[in-house]
Write a protein that holds these residues in place. Structure first.
Motif, PDB file in Angstrom:
ATOM      1  N   ALA A   4       0.831  -1.206   0.000  1.00  0.00           N
ATOM      2  CA  ALA A   4       0.000   0.000   0.000  1.00  0.00           C
ATOM      3  C   ALA A   4       0.864   1.253   0.000  1.00  0.00           C
ATOM      4  O   ALA A   4       0.569   2.233  -0.700  1.00  0.00           O
ATOM      5  N   LEU A   5       1.955   1.229   0.738  1.00  0.00           N
ATOM      6  CA  LEU A   5       2.863   2.371   0.769  1.00  0.00           C
ATOM      7  C   LEU A   5       3.544   2.559  -0.586  1.00  0.00           C
ATOM      8  O   LEU A   5       3.687   3.694  -1.072  1.00  0.00           O
ATOM      9  N   ALA A   6       3.950   1.473  -1.216  1.00  0.00           N
ATOM     10  CA  ALA A   6       4.579   1.552  -2.529  1.00  0.00           C
ATOM     11  C   ALA A   6       3.599   2.063  -3.583  1.00  0.00           C
ATOM     12  O   ALA A   6       3.964   2.883  -4.441  1.00  0.00           O
ATOM     13  N   ILE A   7       2.371   1.599  -3.527  1.00  0.00           N
ATOM     14  CA  ILE A   7       1.358   2.060  -4.480  1.00  0.00           C
ATOM     15  C   ILE A   7       1.072   3.544  -4.272  1.00  0.00           C
ATOM     16  O   ILE A   7       0.950   4.312  -5.235  1.00  0.00           O
ATOM     17  N   THR A   8       0.991   3.976  -3.023  1.00  0.00           N
ATOM     18  CA  THR A   8       0.760   5.390  -2.726  1.00  0.00           C
ATOM     19  C   THR A   8       1.912   6.249  -3.246  1.00  0.00           C
ATOM     20  O   THR A   8       1.689   7.305  -3.844  1.00  0.00           O
TER      21      THR A   8
END
Length: 74
Positions: A4-8
């Motif tokens: 989720a952090l990478a996608i954000t």
């Protein structure tokens, strides 16, 4: 959580690129020196804009490091 952090981060990066891609042509048209350079040397301007577009996230750490360096007592 890491995904989720990478996608954000990726979406934020792409949003910055989209913002630059829409703002830069108008900014070049409104600035006489930039317009002259774009007319006389379009390859160099395109390469510079590509570099700015790719490296825009580095401005945040650069600003932070510069601010911390100016606050140093040395």
């Amino acid at each position: 959580m890491t995904t989720a952090l990478a996608i954000t981060a990726l979406l934020l990066y792409l949003a910055g690129i989209a913002t630059l891609a829409t703002a830069l042509p108008g900014a070049i048209r409104n600035h006489p020196t930039a317009q002259h350079l774009a007319d006389t040397n379009p390859t160099a301007v395109a390469l510079l804009l590509a570099l700015v577009t790719i490296a825009w996230p580095l401005t945040i750490p650069y600003a932070l490091i510069s601010h911390l360096a100016q606050r140093s007592n040395r």
